[in-house]
Design a protein around this motif. Sequence first.
Motif, PDB file in Angstrom:
ATOM      1  N   SER A 144       0.929  -1.031  -0.063  1.00  0.00           N
ATOM      2  CA  SER A 144      -0.030  -0.024  -0.005  1.00  0.00           C
ATOM      3  C   SER A 144       0.880   1.258  -0.143  1.00  0.00           C
ATOM      4  O   SER A 144       0.363   2.322   0.141  1.00  0.00           O
ATOM      5  CB  SER A 144      -0.911   0.032   1.232  1.00  0.00           C
ATOM      6  N   LYS A 145       2.227   1.085  -0.171  1.00  0.00           N
ATOM      7  CA  LYS A 145       2.960   2.410  -0.340  1.00  0.00           C
ATOM      8  C   LYS A 145       3.387   2.434  -1.707  1.00  0.00           C
ATOM      9  O   LYS A 145       4.027   1.612  -2.384  1.00  0.00           O
ATOM     10  CB  LYS A 145       4.219   2.147   0.650  1.00  0.00           C
ATOM     11  N   PRO A 146       3.416   3.671  -2.190  1.00  0.00           N
ATOM     12  CA  PRO A 146       4.032   4.321  -3.279  1.00  0.00           C
ATOM     13  C   PRO A 146       5.515   3.851  -3.747  1.00  0.00           C
ATOM     14  O   PRO A 146       6.195   4.115  -2.502  1.00  0.00           O
ATOM     15  CB  PRO A 146       3.645   5.644  -3.576  1.00  0.00           C
ATOM     16  N   VAL A 147       5.783   3.491  -4.725  1.00  0.00           N
ATOM     17  CA  VAL A 147       7.093   3.027  -5.136  1.00  0.00           C
ATOM     18  C   VAL A 147       7.659   4.088  -5.940  1.00  0.00           C
ATOM     19  O   VAL A 147       6.994   4.227  -6.982  1.00  0.00           O
ATOM     20  CB  VAL A 147       7.239   1.727  -5.709  1.00  0.00           C
ATOM     21  N   TYR A 148       8.631   4.795  -5.551  1.00  0.00           N
ATOM     22  CA  TYR A 148       9.404   5.909  -5.965  1.00  0.00           C
ATOM     23  C   TYR A 148      10.503   5.635  -6.554  1.00  0.00           C
ATOM     24  O   TYR A 148      11.485   5.173  -5.908  1.00  0.00           O
ATOM     25  CB  TYR A 148       9.444   7.324  -5.075  1.00  0.00           C
ATOM     26  N   ARG A 149      10.648   5.321  -8.042  1.00  0.00           N
ATOM     27  CA  ARG A 149      11.827   5.382  -8.652  1.00  0.00           C
ATOM     28  C   ARG A 149      12.808   6.454  -8.911  1.00  0.00           C
ATOM     29  O   ARG A 149      12.140   7.491  -9.410  1.00  0.00           O
ATOM     30  CB  ARG A 149      11.564   4.552 -10.193  1.00  0.00           C
ATOM     31  N   VAL A 150      14.020   6.322  -8.686  1.00  0.00           N
ATOM     32  CA  VAL A 150      14.852   7.370  -8.764  1.00  0.00           C
ATOM     33  C   VAL A 150      16.105   7.095  -9.462  1.00  0.00           C
ATOM     34  O   VAL A 150      16.478   5.715  -9.623  1.00  0.00           O
ATOM     35  CB  VAL A 150      15.450   8.012  -7.289  1.00  0.00           C
ATOM     36  N   TYR A 185      18.078  12.712  -4.821  1.00  0.00           N
ATOM     37  CA  TYR A 185      17.716  12.133  -6.227  1.00  0.00           C
ATOM     38  C   TYR A 185      17.006  12.764  -7.214  1.00  0.00           C
ATOM     39  O   TYR A 185      15.988  13.589  -6.712  1.00  0.00           O
ATOM     40  CB  TYR A 185      17.376  10.516  -6.104  1.00  0.00           C
ATOM     41  N   PHE A 186      17.187  12.466  -8.400  1.00  0.00           N
ATOM     42  CA  PHE A 186      16.324  12.877  -9.168  1.00  0.00           C
ATOM     43  C   PHE A 186      15.206  11.797  -9.672  1.00  0.00           C
ATOM     44  O   PHE A 186      15.615  10.539  -9.725  1.00  0.00           O
ATOM     45  CB  PHE A 186      16.967  13.303 -10.801  1.00  0.00           C
ATOM     46  N   SER A 187      14.020  12.177  -9.962  1.00  0.00           N
ATOM     47  CA  SER A 187      13.012  11.391 -10.416  1.00  0.00           C
ATOM     48  C   SER A 187      13.301  10.598 -11.394  1.00  0.00           C
ATOM     49  O   SER A 187      14.333  11.019 -12.446  1.00  0.00           O
ATOM     50  CB  SER A 187      11.796  11.760 -10.169  1.00  0.00           C
ATOM     51  N   HIS A 188      12.745   9.291 -11.826  1.00  0.00           N
ATOM     52  CA  HIS A 188      13.307   8.669 -13.011  1.00  0.00           C
ATOM     53  C   HIS A 188      12.513   9.213 -14.243  1.00  0.00           C
ATOM     54  O   HIS A 188      12.650   8.917 -15.376  1.00  0.00           O
ATOM     55  CB  HIS A 188      12.590   7.319 -12.879  1.00  0.00           C
ATOM     56  N   THR A 254      24.050  -8.856 -19.996  1.00  0.00           N
ATOM     57  CA  THR A 254      22.677  -9.593 -19.494  1.00  0.00           C
ATOM     58  C   THR A 254      21.296  -9.140 -20.526  1.00  0.00           C
ATOM     59  O   THR A 254      20.613  -9.865 -20.648  1.00  0.00           O
ATOM     60  CB  THR A 254      22.288  -9.260 -18.365  1.00  0.00           C
ATOM     61  N   GLY A 255      21.590  -7.969 -21.032  1.00  0.00           N
ATOM     62  CA  GLY A 255      20.528  -7.426 -22.034  1.00  0.00           C
ATOM     63  C   GLY A 255      19.282  -6.877 -21.107  1.00  0.00           C
ATOM     64  O   GLY A 255      18.080  -6.695 -21.587  1.00  0.00           O
ATOM     65  N   VAL A 256      19.496  -6.757 -19.675  1.00  0.00           N
ATOM     66  CA  VAL A 256      18.284  -6.309 -18.928  1.00  0.00           C
ATOM     67  C   VAL A 256      18.199  -4.952 -18.820  1.00  0.00           C
ATOM     68  O   VAL A 256      19.147  -4.148 -18.855  1.00  0.00           O
ATOM     69  CB  VAL A 256      18.963  -6.644 -17.360  1.00  0.00           C
ATOM     70  N   SER A 257      16.768  -4.467 -19.015  1.00  0.00           N
ATOM     71  CA  SER A 257      16.622  -3.221 -19.057  1.00  0.00           C
ATOM     72  C   SER A 257      16.224  -2.826 -17.402  1.00  0.00           C
ATOM     73  O   SER A 257      15.630  -3.489 -16.774  1.00  0.00           O
ATOM     74  CB  SER A 257      15.391  -2.831 -19.884  1.00  0.00           C
ATOM     75  N   PRO A 258      16.322  -1.351 -17.087  1.00  0.00           N
ATOM     76  CA  PRO A 258      15.695  -0.994 -16.021  1.00  0.00           C
ATOM     77  C   PRO A 258      14.283  -0.992 -15.800  1.00  0.00           C
ATOM     78  O   PRO A 258      13.547  -1.133 -16.857  1.00  0.00           O
ATOM     79  CB  PRO A 258      16.511   0.463 -15.819  1.00  0.00           C
ATOM     80  N   ASP A 259      13.879  -0.700 -14.658  1.00  0.00           N
ATOM     81  CA  ASP A 259      12.048  -0.733 -14.784  1.00  0.00           C
ATOM     82  C   ASP A 259      11.622   0.316 -15.458  1.00  0.00           C
ATOM     83  O   ASP A 259      10.354   0.372 -16.134  1.00  0.00           O
ATOM     84  CB  ASP A 259      11.749   0.001 -13.202  1.00  0.00           C
ATOM     85  N   SER A 260      12.333   1.436 -15.569  1.00  0.00           N
ATOM     86  CA  SER A 260      11.944   2.725 -16.306  1.00  0.00           C
ATOM     87  C   SER A 260      12.943   3.412 -17.267  1.00  0.00           C
ATOM     88  O   SER A 260      14.198   3.567 -16.793  1.00  0.00           O
ATOM     89  CB  SER A 260      11.543   3.557 -15.180  1.00  0.00           C
ATOM     90  N   GLU A 261      12.652   3.741 -18.365  1.00  0.00           N
ATOM     91  CA  GLU A 261      13.820   4.358 -19.187  1.00  0.00           C
ATOM     92  C   GLU A 261      12.953   5.757 -19.840  1.00  0.00           C
ATOM     93  O   GLU A 261      11.818   5.804 -20.152  1.00  0.00           O
ATOM     94  CB  GLU A 261      13.900   3.286 -20.372  1.00  0.00           C
ATOM     95  N   CYS A 282       9.226   6.833 -21.103  1.00  0.00           N
ATOM     96  CA  CYS A 282       8.954   8.190 -21.459  1.00  0.00           C
ATOM     97  C   CYS A 282       9.616   8.736 -22.828  1.00  0.00           C
ATOM     98  O   CYS A 282      11.226   8.287 -22.837  1.00  0.00           O
ATOM     99  CB  CYS A 282       9.285   9.056 -20.488  1.00  0.00           C
ATOM    100  N   ILE A 283       8.917   8.979 -23.593  1.00  0.00           N
ATOM    101  CA  ILE A 283       9.698   9.640 -24.884  1.00  0.00           C
ATOM    102  C   ILE A 283       9.481  11.120 -25.146  1.00  0.00           C
ATOM    103  O   ILE A 283       8.539  11.358 -25.536  1.00  0.00           O
ATOM    104  CB  ILE A 283       9.264   8.554 -26.480  1.00  0.00           C
TER     105      ILE A 283
END
Length: 313
Positions: A144-150, A185-188, A254-261, A282-283
């Motif tokens: 129930s807590k927002p996940v803030y990605r930085v 931190y900067f937000s994602h 690994t070819g792994v991408s982050p959660d957010s780009e 985000c484009i």
Amino acid sequence: MALDKIDLVYTWVDDKDPVWREKKAKYDPEAQNCDKDANSSYRYFNNDELKYSLRSVQKNIPWVNKIFIVTDNQRPEWLNLNNEKIRVVDHTEILPKEALPTYNACTIENAIVNIAELSEYFIYANDDMFFWNPAESEFFFKDSKPVYRVDKKLCLGKKYKHLYGSMVFMAYSLVKDRFGASFPYFSHHNADPYKKSLFYECLKEFEHEANVTMRNRFRKLNDLQRSVIAFYSLYKNEAVLKKIGINPIKRFLTGVSPDSEYFDMRPLNVKKIANSKAKLMCINDSRKSTDEARAKIKALLEEKFPEKSEFEK
């Protein structure tokens, strides 16, 4: 724990609307007193991103409850207004008369919690943000807590000259100076989850700064940017901090991408965007964008999300 009801809010503008253009032209001289980047034409450019973002919602986060599109007396001509899941919200519904018209994204974003029917848990996105791959509600809310990605860290000894950097640093400083809580931190720069009650609480805590922002018709260095909601929620231990950076070598191997780009809308980024395995994308239109790049990105979006959503006529 999966939440029962999570809404989604977009802000959207059609810069090609002659009525909107004529109204805005009356206030453009005020932008001369703002940061030179505050009223750049690319900030308002409409490349039909919202249509494809809504297609990404239906495909990849179909569990979303209600969808609100916040606009200045505009409607996407392709939007199916008969769909009960979606509603267009005019600025007059959420902002006082003395604040209108406004062309300040911070003012509008701070007011989205005034949407009457908005649920306690919601996600906010600009129209150039996409749910690129499938994601469950737990991706946005953990217990129930927002996940803030930085993303990258703030340089605390640096004086940021760019508008965005200055606003994020101000948001960081407000929470640090008042509560001693440091989240440098900067937000994602992508879709973010919020709790409505905490959003209100934070704006009340920084009421003076919020009121100053509301009076700024165009973005200024002293605007209260929405990063402050994340920093405040983290200070209250009512949110989860997640760093999204991936070591470049590990990513290559690994070819792994982050959660957010996040990518600028440039031809050289098209392949990177197409191959991304990120859940959020985000484009961003920028002063580096060209009509050629916009055409390539639109073609990519059509290829990625070819099927009309229930939100289209």
